[in-house]
Write a protein that holds these residues in place. Structure first.
Motif, PDB file in Angstrom:
ATOM      1  N   LYS A 162       0.834  -1.207   0.000  1.00 26.14           N
ATOM      2  CA  LYS A 162       0.000   0.000   0.000  1.00 26.14           C
ATOM      3  C   LYS A 162       0.865   1.252   0.000  1.00 26.14           C
ATOM      4  CE  LYS A 162      -3.489   2.527   2.643  1.00 26.14           C
ATOM      5  NZ  LYS A 162      -4.361   2.530   3.867  1.00 26.14           N
ATOM      6  N   GLN A 163       1.843   1.301   0.899  1.00 28.11           N
ATOM      7  CA  GLN A 163       2.722   2.460   0.968  1.00 28.11           C
ATOM      8  C   GLN A 163       3.532   2.598  -0.317  1.00 28.11           C
ATOM      9  OE1 GLN A 163       2.573   4.651   3.379  1.00 28.11           O
ATOM     10  NE2 GLN A 163       4.115   5.960   2.449  1.00 28.11           N
ATOM     11  N   ALA A 164       3.996   1.471  -0.848  1.00 26.50           N
ATOM     12  CA  ALA A 164       4.746   1.507  -2.112  1.00 26.50           C
ATOM     13  C   ALA A 164       3.867   2.043  -3.233  1.00 26.50           C
ATOM     14  CB  ALA A 164       5.263   0.120  -2.451  1.00 26.50           C
ATOM     15  N   VAL A 186      -1.077   1.111  -9.305  1.00 27.94           N
ATOM     16  CA  VAL A 186      -2.368   0.427  -9.241  1.00 27.94           C
ATOM     17  C   VAL A 186      -2.157  -1.070  -9.004  1.00 27.94           C
ATOM     18  CG1 VAL A 186      -4.455  -0.160 -10.528  1.00 27.94           C
ATOM     19  CG2 VAL A 186      -3.508   2.147 -10.684  1.00 27.94           C
ATOM     20  N   SER A 187      -1.176  -1.642  -9.689  1.00 27.85           N
ATOM     21  CA  SER A 187      -0.874  -3.072  -9.513  1.00 27.85           C
ATOM     22  C   SER A 187      -0.480  -3.381  -8.071  1.00 27.85           C
ATOM     23  CB  SER A 187       0.250  -3.495 -10.459  1.00 27.85           C
ATOM     24  OG  SER A 187      -0.148  -3.383 -11.805  1.00 27.85           O
ATOM     25  N   LEU A 188       0.329  -2.514  -7.487  1.00 33.17           N
ATOM     26  CA  LEU A 188       0.778  -2.735  -6.114  1.00 33.17           C
ATOM     27  C   LEU A 188      -0.375  -2.621  -5.119  1.00 33.17           C
ATOM     28  CD1 LEU A 188       4.165  -0.812  -6.251  1.00 33.17           C
ATOM     29  CD2 LEU A 188       3.876  -3.264  -5.856  1.00 33.17           C
ATOM     30  N   ALA A 189      -1.273  -1.674  -5.369  1.00 32.39           N
ATOM     31  CA  ALA A 189      -2.430  -1.547  -4.486  1.00 32.39           C
ATOM     32  C   ALA A 189      -3.286  -2.815  -4.533  1.00 32.39           C
ATOM     33  CB  ALA A 189      -3.255  -0.326  -4.894  1.00 32.39           C
ATOM     34  N   GLU A 194      -5.707  -3.813  -1.571  1.00 33.14           N
ATOM     35  CA  GLU A 194      -6.260  -2.474  -1.345  1.00 33.14           C
ATOM     36  C   GLU A 194      -7.030  -2.064  -2.599  1.00 33.14           C
ATOM     37  OE1 GLU A 194      -6.144  -0.696   1.371  1.00 33.14           O
ATOM     38  OE2 GLU A 194      -4.729  -1.900   2.559  1.00 33.14           O
ATOM     39  N   ARG A 195      -8.126  -2.776  -2.861  1.00 38.98           N
ATOM     40  CA  ARG A 195      -8.865  -2.540  -4.106  1.00 38.98           C
ATOM     41  C   ARG A 195      -9.456  -1.130  -4.168  1.00 38.98           C
ATOM     42  NH1 ARG A 195     -10.585  -5.593  -8.258  1.00 38.98           N
ATOM     43  NH2 ARG A 195     -12.346  -4.757  -9.491  1.00 38.98           N
ATOM     44  N   SER A 196      -9.969  -0.641  -3.048  1.00 36.43           N
ATOM     45  CA  SER A 196     -10.551   0.705  -3.054  1.00 36.43           C
ATOM     46  C   SER A 196      -9.493   1.757  -3.378  1.00 36.43           C
ATOM     47  CB  SER A 196     -11.200   1.014  -1.705  1.00 36.43           C
ATOM     48  OG  SER A 196     -10.239   0.957  -0.660  1.00 36.43           O
ATOM     49  N   LEU A 197      -8.293   1.575  -2.853  1.00 40.65           N
ATOM     50  CA  LEU A 197      -7.194   2.488  -3.173  1.00 40.65           C
ATOM     51  C   LEU A 197      -6.838   2.371  -4.650  1.00 40.65           C
ATOM     52  CD1 LEU A 197      -4.904   4.464  -2.468  1.00 40.65           C
ATOM     53  CD2 LEU A 197      -3.523   2.476  -1.790  1.00 40.65           C
ATOM     54  N   ALA A 198      -6.773   1.145  -5.159  1.00 40.51           N
ATOM     55  CA  ALA A 198      -6.455   0.941  -6.567  1.00 40.51           C
ATOM     56  C   ALA A 198      -7.480   1.628  -7.458  1.00 40.51           C
ATOM     57  CB  ALA A 198      -6.397  -0.552  -6.868  1.00 40.51           C
ATOM     58  N   GLU A 199      -8.749   1.508  -7.109  1.00 41.50           N
ATOM     59  CA  GLU A 199      -9.809   2.160  -7.901  1.00 41.50           C
ATOM     60  C   GLU A 199      -9.693   3.678  -7.831  1.00 41.50           C
ATOM     61  OE1 GLU A 199     -13.290   0.475  -6.196  1.00 41.50           O
ATOM     62  OE2 GLU A 199     -13.228  -1.338  -7.443  1.00 41.50           O
ATOM     63  N   GLN A 200      -9.345   4.182  -6.655  1.00 43.65           N
ATOM     64  CA  GLN A 200      -9.180   5.628  -6.492  1.00 43.65           C
ATOM     65  C   GLN A 200      -8.013   6.141  -7.336  1.00 43.65           C
ATOM     66  OE1 GLN A 200      -8.525   6.808  -2.434  1.00 43.65           O
ATOM     67  NE2 GLN A 200      -8.271   8.970  -2.922  1.00 43.65           N
ATOM     68  N   LEU A 201      -6.899   5.435  -7.298  1.00 45.47           N
ATOM     69  CA  LEU A 201      -5.738   5.829  -8.101  1.00 45.47           C
ATOM     70  C   LEU A 201      -6.051   5.736  -9.589  1.00 45.47           C
ATOM     71  CD1 LEU A 201      -2.872   4.033  -6.112  1.00 45.47           C
ATOM     72  CD2 LEU A 201      -3.332   6.484  -6.196  1.00 45.47           C
ATOM     73  N   ALA A 202      -6.724   4.656  -9.982  1.00 48.43           N
ATOM     74  CA  ALA A 202      -7.070   4.469 -11.394  1.00 48.43           C
ATOM     75  C   ALA A 202      -7.947   5.617 -11.896  1.00 48.43           C
ATOM     76  CB  ALA A 202      -7.779   3.134 -11.583  1.00 48.43           C
ATOM     77  N   LYS A 203      -8.888   6.036 -11.078  1.00 48.79           N
ATOM     78  CA  LYS A 203      -9.778   7.136 -11.462  1.00 48.79           C
ATOM     79  C   LYS A 203      -8.991   8.429 -11.674  1.00 48.79           C
ATOM     80  CE  LYS A 203     -13.991   9.534  -9.987  1.00 48.79           C
ATOM     81  NZ  LYS A 203     -15.043   9.621  -8.923  1.00 48.79           N
ATOM     82  N   ILE A 204      -8.022   8.675 -10.787  1.00 47.56           N
ATOM     83  CA  ILE A 204      -7.183   9.878 -10.915  1.00 47.56           C
ATOM     84  C   ILE A 204      -6.349   9.802 -12.183  1.00 47.56           C
ATOM     85  CG2 ILE A 204      -5.246  11.140  -9.899  1.00 47.56           C
ATOM     86  CD1 ILE A 204      -6.316  10.286  -7.142  1.00 47.56           C
TER      87      ILE A 204
END
Length: 223
Positions: A162-164, A186-189, A194-204
């Motif tokens: 997550k931190q990475a 996104v892959s690391l999330a 951390e799917r919600s984080l991955a989705e948030q990053l992907a949206k950005i």
């Protein structure tokens, strides 16, 4: 005035000599069959520690601290060349040398690249490596390569995906940073569950990155 200058130089020389004597430690002999000159020598026989206080250099090279940094870098390169990477103790002086160079020339990029990789992945100096990376990030915050190294630190030593992911996401916004860092974050999330984080990053990233290949790769990660 000349006499005062001579006295100061002698005092500095004596101080340096005392430091050299105090910092020498006994190390095992380095054996190198391909280097006849190196045989039966120790790291300490090759190495004399530069002064610990950078004020010495600022006094000696008041108009050009970069020259002093170059001289210490030459010493560092020579020292690194006789290190046996299978012996962690041989890296003992490296953090000090790298710190001295970057104190004298804080905007010189290469010592940060060399030092962060060597301390983390060859010397396995976890704390010193992270401290050195963060020192570089403070001096050169737009240098994406240092953000990359910090991200790898969290992967290798902390297994904190997550931190990475957050660090790689930030790295992708830096000047001249490759955009694949966004997809990697996104892959690391996702790898860290951390799917919600991955989705948030992907949206950005979908809204801010103009590279269709990168945005397509990011979208494919959720299929």
């Amino acid at each position: 005035m000349k006499h005062l200058l001579i006295i100061l130089i002698i005092a500095l020389a004596l101080t340096w000599y005392c430091q050299l004597v105090s910092t020498q430690t006994e190390m095992k002999t380095i054996q190198n069959e391909e280097c006849k000159v190196c045989q039966q020598r120790t790291v300490d026989e090759f190495f004399l520690s530069p002064p610990r206080d950078t004020r010495f250099y600022k006094f000696t090279f008041p108009a050009d601290p970069d020259l002093a940094a170059d001289l210490v870098w030459m010493k560092t390169a020579y020292y690194y060349g006789i290190i046996d990477i299978s012996k962690p103790e041989d890296f003992f002086y490296l953090p000090f040398l790298l710190s001295t160079i970057t104190d004298l020339a804080p905007e010189w990029k290469f010592p940060y690249f060399f030092g962060s990789y060597t301390l983390l992945f060859e010397a396995n100096m976890e704390k010193q490596g992270l401290k050195f990376i963060e020192k570089g990030m403070a001096s050169l915050p737009e240098l994406w390569e240092l953000w990359l190294m910090k991200g790898y630190y969290f992967i290798k030593y902390k297994k904190d995906f997550k931190q990475a992911a957050l660090i790689f996401a930030e790295a992708s916004t830096k000047q001249r940073a490759p955009k694949y860092l966004a997809a990697l974050s996104v892959s690391l999330a996702l790898k860290g569950n951390e799917r919600s984080l991955a989705e948030q990053l992907a949206k950005i990233f979908q809204a801010t990155i103009n590279d269709k290949n990168i945005t397509r790769r990011i979208a494919e990660k959720f299929k």
